[in-house]
Write a protein that holds these residues in place. Structure first.
Motif, PDB file in Angstrom:
ATOM      1  N   ALA A 194      44.037  25.052  64.547  1.00 50.52           N
ATOM      2  CA  ALA A 194      43.464  24.319  65.672  1.00 50.52           C
ATOM      3  C   ALA A 194      42.503  25.229  66.429  1.00 50.52           C
ATOM      4  O   ALA A 194      41.419  24.807  66.837  1.00 50.52           O
ATOM      5  N   LEU A 197      39.182  25.505  64.670  1.00 49.30           N
ATOM      6  CA  LEU A 197      38.329  24.337  64.881  1.00 49.30           C
ATOM      7  C   LEU A 197      37.788  24.302  66.305  1.00 49.30           C
ATOM      8  O   LEU A 197      36.657  23.870  66.536  1.00 49.30           O
ATOM      9  N   ALA A 198      38.605  24.755  67.259  1.00 47.67           N
ATOM     10  CA  ALA A 198      38.133  24.796  68.640  1.00 47.67           C
ATOM     11  C   ALA A 198      36.984  25.789  68.770  1.00 47.67           C
ATOM     12  O   ALA A 198      36.021  25.549  69.493  1.00 47.67           O
ATOM     13  N   TYR A 202      33.289  25.699  70.215  1.00 45.11           N
ATOM     14  CA  TYR A 202      32.911  26.634  71.271  1.00 45.11           C
ATOM     15  C   TYR A 202      31.648  27.405  70.905  1.00 45.11           C
ATOM     16  O   TYR A 202      30.718  27.543  71.702  1.00 45.11           O
ATOM     17  N   THR A 248      36.315  32.396  79.682  1.00 43.09           N
ATOM     18  CA  THR A 248      37.167  31.799  78.653  1.00 43.09           C
ATOM     19  C   THR A 248      38.099  32.852  78.068  1.00 43.09           C
ATOM     20  O   THR A 248      39.266  32.582  77.777  1.00 43.09           O
ATOM     21  N   PHE A 266      47.683  31.951  68.232  1.00 41.73           N
ATOM     22  CA  PHE A 266      46.699  30.945  68.630  1.00 41.73           C
ATOM     23  C   PHE A 266      45.684  31.573  69.586  1.00 41.73           C
ATOM     24  O   PHE A 266      44.468  31.483  69.389  1.00 41.73           O
ATOM     25  N   LEU A 270      41.608  32.630  69.199  1.00 42.66           N
ATOM     26  CA  LEU A 270      40.572  32.224  70.153  1.00 42.66           C
ATOM     27  C   LEU A 270      39.808  33.441  70.673  1.00 42.66           C
ATOM     28  O   LEU A 270      38.580  33.405  70.802  1.00 42.66           O
TER      29      LEU A 270
ATOM     30  N   GLY B 514      38.962  27.425  80.958  1.00 43.30           N
ATOM     31  CA  GLY B 514      37.961  28.427  80.643  1.00 43.30           C
ATOM     32  C   GLY B 514      36.625  27.798  80.300  1.00 43.30           C
ATOM     33  O   GLY B 514      35.567  28.260  80.738  1.00 43.30           O
ATOM     34  N   MET B 515      36.683  26.732  79.516  1.00 42.60           N
ATOM     35  CA  MET B 515      35.437  26.128  79.081  1.00 42.60           C
ATOM     36  C   MET B 515      34.814  25.231  80.141  1.00 42.60           C
ATOM     37  O   MET B 515      33.612  25.009  80.158  1.00 42.60           O
ATOM     38  N   THR B 559      31.360  20.186  71.039  1.00 44.25           N
ATOM     39  CA  THR B 559      32.774  20.556  71.158  1.00 44.25           C
ATOM     40  C   THR B 559      33.642  19.306  71.032  1.00 44.25           C
ATOM     41  O   THR B 559      34.698  19.315  70.405  1.00 44.25           O
ATOM     42  N   LEU B 566      39.715  17.097  65.124  1.00 42.20           N
ATOM     43  CA  LEU B 566      41.064  17.650  65.172  1.00 42.20           C
ATOM     44  C   LEU B 566      42.069  16.549  65.431  1.00 42.20           C
ATOM     45  O   LEU B 566      43.134  16.477  64.818  1.00 42.20           O
ATOM     46  N   VAL B 574      48.468  20.519  66.224  1.00 47.28           N
ATOM     47  CA  VAL B 574      47.019  20.350  66.240  1.00 47.28           C
ATOM     48  C   VAL B 574      46.637  19.141  67.077  1.00 47.28           C
ATOM     49  O   VAL B 574      45.722  19.165  67.887  1.00 47.28           O
ATOM     50  N   PHE B 577      47.076  19.705  70.842  1.00 47.59           N
ATOM     51  CA  PHE B 577      45.995  20.521  71.350  1.00 47.59           C
ATOM     52  C   PHE B 577      44.718  19.695  71.471  1.00 47.59           C
ATOM     53  O   PHE B 577      44.016  19.741  72.485  1.00 47.59           O
ATOM     54  N   LEU B 581      42.349  18.866  74.755  1.00 51.28           N
ATOM     55  CA  LEU B 581      40.993  19.406  74.678  1.00 51.28           C
ATOM     56  C   LEU B 581      39.966  18.284  74.857  1.00 51.28           C
ATOM     57  O   LEU B 581      39.013  18.411  75.628  1.00 51.28           O
TER      58      LEU B 581
END
Lengths: 312, 614
Positions: A194, A197-198, A202, A248, A266, A270, B514-515, B559, B566, B574, B577, B581
C-alpha cells in the motif's frame, strides 16, 4: 533575489543531471540485481503460513523458543523479537490448510513446556497460500493500472513526453523502494505494498508541481533556453518541494517511531519513497522530459495565443 | 474587493464545518460494556422481556446503566465490565434457550447524537480484537449440483412427455441423453428446448448433449455465494456475536469477522460445518446385500447406515436441505426418543406431499451429508482433501401423507438432535466452504494498536503544526486550523459512511495530514513569490490562491487515481489505508483551498495591510 545568476535562478540543477543519471542508474541496477538474486522477503500475506505473536512476562529467550518449536516438529521456525524483548513473533511456513486450530494448540502446547515462562497469545494469523497468490496477482494489476491511469492523465493534461518522464520517475522510485526492501531483506507485507502505491501517487504529485511550473514559465517567458526554463521552474518550486517533503517525512517518522511494530515497515517504505521521490521529481522526471526533446511549442498548444507567437 | 467571499460561500463553508464537527463527535464518547439479548426464531422480544430482564438483574443485585429495547435486540448497558460479565452469566442461565445472550461494547453516544444518526466509526478487528475468517466457496460444486438437478429434470420431463429414451448420463459438464431413433430425438429436443431454458442443446448421432448455459452457470455460482452468506449470517446469529461482519469479497469469497470472539475452534465448528439432509425413497425391489458401489441396479445408489450396513436408495431425491424452513429438536411424543421437527417450504412441501402420497407403506430414508476437509501426509507433505460423509441416519415407513411439517426420529441422543436441528435451522450451505485465511487478534493487542496509532498521529500532527507556525507564522496558524477542520471532516465522513477504521486506516490519516499541508504550502509559497516579485499584498494573496489551484488540482488528482486503484483492488489493510487516503485527499482539497481562503480573507481581506506575516 540577490545571489541569482544572470539567468534568474540560484542552483543550476541540470548541470548535475549527468551525475544524477549515473547515480540513479547504479542504484536501480543494484536494486534490480538484488531483487533478481535474493528477491523480496515476502511476509505471510503473500506466502501463506502462520504468524503467532506471543507476549511473555519476562524477556524471552529466542533460542529456547526456537528449540521448543523444533521439538514439537516445526521445521525452520522463524522466531524474532517484535517491538520489545518480551514480545515474540513466530513465523511458520504454510502448513496444510485447515489445521490451524490444531496448529495453534500444538504451538501453545510447545511454548508452554517451561512452566516458569508464561506465554500469552496476542495474535494468530493463518493465511492459505492460495490467498497469497491472488494478492500478488492483484498487486501487480493494481500497480500497472495505477501507472496507466497516471500516464493517461499526465499525457492529457500536459504532454506525452512529460508523461514518460513522470512514469519513469515513478518506476525509478518503486524500483528503489523495492530495492531497499530486498537488499535489507525487510518484511514485505500488504501494508508495504500500500505504501508503494501511495508513493506512486506522492512522487507524481511532486513531479506535476514542477511540470506545472515549467508549463507556466514556457508561456510567460518568451526568451530563454528550454534548459534554463526547466532550471528556473525547479528553483521556483524548490522551497515548496522541500517543505512538503519535510512535513510528510515528519508524519511518517512519527509513525515509524511511535506507531508500533505493525506500522514500522509501512512507515519505512514511505520514508524511503519520499526521499527518493523528491530527488526523482527534480532529476529523473524533468531531465527525461528534456532529453526526450520537450520544446516550448509542445506546451503552448492548449493556449489560445498558441504556437504562432513562439517563433523568435 | 478581491479577497472576499460572498456571504453564501462563507455560510456554506461554516455549515459544512459545523456538520463535520457534529458528526465526528460520537467517536469521542467511548463505549459501554453491555449485554445484548436477541430472540431466536419463535421467541418474542417485547416490553415483558424487558421487565423480566430488569427484575432478574435487580434480584441478582446488579444495576444496569440503561436498558434499550429495539426490534431486534435488548441492549443492557453497564458501568463496568465486571457487572457486565456477571449479568451475562445470570441472563444466559435464566432466560432459557430461546434467547442468545452476547457480550457487547455499545458506543455510549448521547441520545441527541444518535437521534440525528451520528454514530462512531466502526473499528476494525485489528483495533478491537476478534476473529477474522476468509472463506472460499466451492462454486464448482454448486454447478455440479445444478447439473445433477437438471439431469433429474430431463429424466422426469421425458417420462412425463412419454418420450422414450435409452439413458441419461452426466459427465464432464455435459448431460448426454441417448435415444432409440431420430424421431424421439427430435421430439425430445423440442420438449427440452421449451421446458429447460437453462440448457444449451447440441446433438450428435442418436444423442443430445445438453450443457448448462453460461448465464445459468454464472447465476448458479452467484446464488451459491449469496445463499452461503445468508446461511452464515443465520449461524452467527445463533452464536450470539455482537455486530458481526459478513461480506462477499470478490467472486467467490466470504469474509466473516467476529469481534470479541477468541475461541476460533468453536466459531469454526459452527461456521464450517456443511451438513445437509436429503430425503430419498428406499429401493425395496432389490437387496442391498453383496452389492458393490457402481454395480447398483438402474436408478439406485448404495448407501450405508450408521452401523455400516448397506442400504439401497433411489437416486431420485425427494427433498434437499435447502428446502427446509425451520427445524427444532424435542422428544417424539409416542416413543419418547429424540426427534427433529422439520418444516418445509412450499416447493419442498408439495414434492414431499406428492411422493409420500404415492408411496404410503414404503420406507423412506434420511441421508445426512457432511463435508469435511481432512489432511493426510503424503511424502512428508500435508495434503488437504475434501471428504464427503454420506450416511443414512434414519429409515421410517411412510404411514401417511406428509405435509409441510413432519418429524425425523432415530437419532442417537438429544444432543445430536439439537445439533442437527441447529444446522438445519441455520440452513444448508449451498456449496462447501473452505477457510483459507484466519486471523485472531487479542483484545489487549487491539487496545495497544489504537494507542500507538493515535499517539503517532497526534505526535505527527503536533510536529507538522509546530513547523508550520515557525515557518509561516500567522498563515501557519491558519493552516493548522484548517488542518484540524480537515481531520474533523475525515472523521465525520468515515463515521457517516460507517467505514471500518483499521490501523492502516489511522496510518492513512497520518499520511494525509502530511500531504494535506502540501496544498497550503503551495499557496503560501506562491504568495511569498508574488510578494518577492513586488506585487501588492492583496493581489499577491489573490494570485497565490488562484495560481496554486490548478497545481493543487493536478497533483491531487494523480494521488487520487492511485488511492482509488488501491481501494478497488486491495483488500484488508490495503483497503483500510486506501479509504482514508481517498477521503483525506478530497477533504484536504476542500479545506486547504476553501477554508484557508475564508480564514485569510477574514484576517487580511478587507483592510489595508502593511506587512504579511508569512
Amino acid at each position: 533575489m540577490t545571489d541569482t545568476n544572470s539567468r534568474g535562478y540560484k542552483i543550476d540543477f541540470m548541470r548535475w543531471s549527468w551525475p544524477a543519471v549515473i547515480l540513479s542508474a547504479v542504484l536501480s541496477v543494484v536494486s534490480i540485481v538484488s531483487l533478481g538474486w535474493q528477491g523480496l522477503n515476502f511476509a505471510i500475506d503473500f506466502t501463506g503460513g502462520t504468524i503467532i505473536e506471543v507476549a511473555y512476562q519476562e524477556p524471552a529467550d529466542l533460542e529456547e523458543v526456537r528449540q521448543q518449536l523444533r521439538d514439537a516438529g516445526f521445521a525452520n521456525p522463524i522466531v524474532q523479537h517484535f517491538g520489545t524483548t518480551r514480545e515474540v513473533l513466530i513465523r511458520l511456513a504454510p502448513q496444510a490448510e485447515l489445521t490451524s486450530t490444531d496448529l495453534r494448540a500444538r504451538i501453545m502446547d510447545a511454548l508452554g513446556k517451561n512452566p516458569q515462562v508464561q506465554a500469552e497469545l496476542h495474535r494468530v494469523e493463518f493465511v492459505g497460500p492460495q490467498v497469497g497468490e491472488d494478492l500478488a496477482e492483484s498487486a501487480v494489476v493494481a500497480l500497472l493500472l495505477a501507472i496507466l491511469g497516471i500516464l493517461a492523465y499526465v499525457a492529457w493534461r500536459f504532454e506525452y513526453r512529460f508523461s514518460f518522464g513522470a512514469i519513469l520517475a515513478s518506476a525509478h522510485d518503486i524500483v528503489l523502494i523495492l530495492g531497499v526492501f530486498s537488499v535489507f531483506q525487510l518484511d514485505f507485507d500488504l501494508s508495504v505494498l500500500a505504501a508503494v502505491l501511495a508513493i506512486l501517487g506522492y512522487s507524481i504529485n511532486d513531479t506535476i508541481v514542477i511540470f506545472d511550473r515549467i508549463r507556466e514559465n514556457f508561456r510567460k517567458i518568451r526568451r530563454g533556453e528550454v534548459l534554463d526554463i526547466i532550471n528556473l521552474s525547479i528553483n521556483e518550486t524548490l522551497s515548496r518541494t522541500l517543505m512538503t517533503s519535510f512535513l510528510t517525512l515528519l508524519a511518517c517518522t512519527s509513525m515509524a517511531i511511535w506507531g508500533g511494530e505493525v506500522l514500522r515497515n509501512f512507515a519505512l517504505a514511505l520514508i524511503v519513497g519520499i526521499v527518493v521521490g523528491t530527488y526523482s521529481s527534480i532529476y529523473v522526471a524533468s531531465a527525461l522530459a528534456y532529453r526526450l526533446g520537450i520544446s516550448r511549442a509542445d506546451l503552448l498548444l492548449p493556449e489560445k495565443e498558441g504556437a504562432t507567437d513562439n517563433r523568435p | 474587493m478581491r479577497n472576499r467571499f460572498p456571504l453564501w460561500k462563507n455560510l456554506l463553508i461554516i455549515a459544512v464545518l459545523m456538520l463535520a464537527a457534529i458528526y465526528s463527535l460520537p467517536n469521542f464518547f467511548g463505549e459501554d460494556p453491555s449485554v445484548q439479548i436477541s430472540p431466536l426464531r419463535s421467541a418474542k422480544l417485547d416490553e415483558a422481556t424487558r421487565v423480566q430482564v430488569e427484575k432478574l438483574l435487580s434480584d441478582g443485585g446488579m444495576k444496569p446503566k440503561s436498558l434499550e429495547l429495539s426490534e431486534k435486540r435488548l441492549l443492557v448497558r453497564f458501568m463496568e465490565t465486571e457487572t457486565q460479565l456477571k449479568a451475562a452469566d445470570l441472563l444466559s442461565g435464566s432466560l432459557g434457550s430461546n434467547y442468545t445472550v452476547a457480550l457487547n461494547l455499545a458506543p455510549s453516544t448521547p441520545g441527541w447524537l444518535r437521534a440525528i444518526n451520528a454514530q462512531p466509526m466502526y473499528l476494525g478487528l485489528d483495533l478491537r480484537g476478534g476473529v477474522h475468517f476468509l472463506m472460499q466457496v466451492d462454486t464448482e460444486a454448486a454447478v455440479r449440483q445444478a447439473e445433477e438437478r437438471y439431469a433429474e429434470d430431463v429424466r422426469s420431463l421425458l417420462r412425463e412427455s412419454k418420450i422414450r429414451y435409452l439413458s441419461v448420463d452426466r459427465n464432464n459438464r455435459t448431460i448426454e441423453v441417448k435415444f432409440p431413433d431420430d424421431q424421439t430425438l427430435a421430439q425430445a429436443r423440442d420438449v427440452l428446448r421449451r421446458e429447460l431454458r437453462g440448457l444449451e442443446l447440441d446433438g450428435s448421432g442418436n444423442a443430445i448433449q445438453a450443457r448448462l448455459s453460461e448465464i445459468e452457470r454464472r447465476e448458479t455460482r452467484r446464488l451459491a455465494v449469496a445463499q452461503n452468506i445468508t446461511t452464515l449470517r443465520n449461524r452467527i446469529n445463533e452464536l450470539g456475536v455482537a455486530e458481526p461482519v459478513i461480506q462477499q469479497q470478490g467472486e467467490d469469497r466470504i469474509v466473516v469477522q467476529l469481534p470479541g470472539v477468541q475461541d476460533t475452534a468453536r466459531a469454526k465448528e459452527i461456521l464450517g460445518a456443511t451438513a445437509t439432509l436429503e430425503f430419498r425413497l428406499v429401493d425395496t425391489e432389490h437387496s442391498a446385500q453383496g452389492l458393490e458401489e457402481g454395480k447398483t441396479p438402474l436408478g439406485t445408489r448404495l448407501y450405508q447406515d450408521r452401523s455400516g450396513r448397506p442400504i439401497l436408495l433411489q437416486r431420485k431425491i425427494i427433498v434437499t436441505g435447502d428446502q427446509i424452513v425451520d427445524a427444532s429438536s424435542g422428544l417424539d411424543s409416542q416413543s419418547g426418543s429424540p426427534a427433529v421437527f422439520v418444516t418445509l417450504n412450499g416447493i419442498g412441501a408439495r414434492k414431499m406431499s406428492d411422493i409420500t402420497r404415492e408411496n404410503i407403506g414404503k420406507p423412506m430414508a434420511v441421508v445426512y451429508i457432511e463435508t469435511k476437509t481432512e489432511t493426510r501426509e503424503v511424502d512428508g507433505r500435508k495434503i488437504a482433501t475434501k471428504k464427503k460423509i454420506e450416511e443414512v441416519i434414519n429409515v421410517a415407513t411412510i404411514r401417511d401423507r406428509f405435509s409441510k411439517r413432519f418429524q425425523i426420529t432415530g437419532l442417537d441422543s438429544t444432543e445430536e438432535a439439537r445439533n442437527l436441528s441447529l444446522l438445519l435451522r441455520a440452513g444448508a450451505l449451498a456449496a462447501p466452504v473452505d477457510i483459507v485465511e484466519e486471523r485472531t487478534v487479542g483484545p489487549s493487542l487491539g487496545k495497544e494498536n489504537i494507542e500507538q496509532g493515535t499517539r503517532s498521529f497526534i505526535i505527527g500532527f503536533v510536529l507538522i503544526a509546530a513547523v508550520m507556525i515557525l515557518y509561516y507564522k500567522v498563515f501557519g496558524i491558519i493552516a493548522n486550523i484548517t488542518l484540524l477542520f480537515n481531520v474533523a471532516l475525515i472523521l465525520s465522513i468515515l463515521s457517516l459512511l460507517q467505514a471500518t477504521l483499521t490501523l492502516p486506516g489511522i496510518a492513512g490519516i497520518t499520511l494525509t495530514i502530511g500531504m494535506a499541508v502540501d496544498a497550503n504550502v503551495l499557496i503560501y509559497e506562491r504568495i511569498k513569490e508574488e510578494l518577492r516579485n513586488g506585487n501588492s499584498i492583496q493581489s499577491s494573496i489573490y494570485a497565490g490562491f488562484e495560481r496554486a489551484f490548478s497545481t493543487i488540482f493536478d497533483s491531487n488528482i494523480t494521488t487520487l487515481l492511485a488511492a482509488i486503484m488501491l481501494f478497488s483492488i486491495g483488500s484488508g489493510p490495503v483497503k483500510g489505508f486506501a479509504v482514508t487516503l481517498t477521503i483525506g485527499i478530497l477533504t484536504s482539497m476542500f479545506t486547504a483551498v476553501m477554508c484557508t481562503r475564508m480564514l485569510v480573507n477574514f484576517v487580511y481581506g478587507q483592510r489595508r495591510v502593511a506587512k504579511l506575516w508569512i
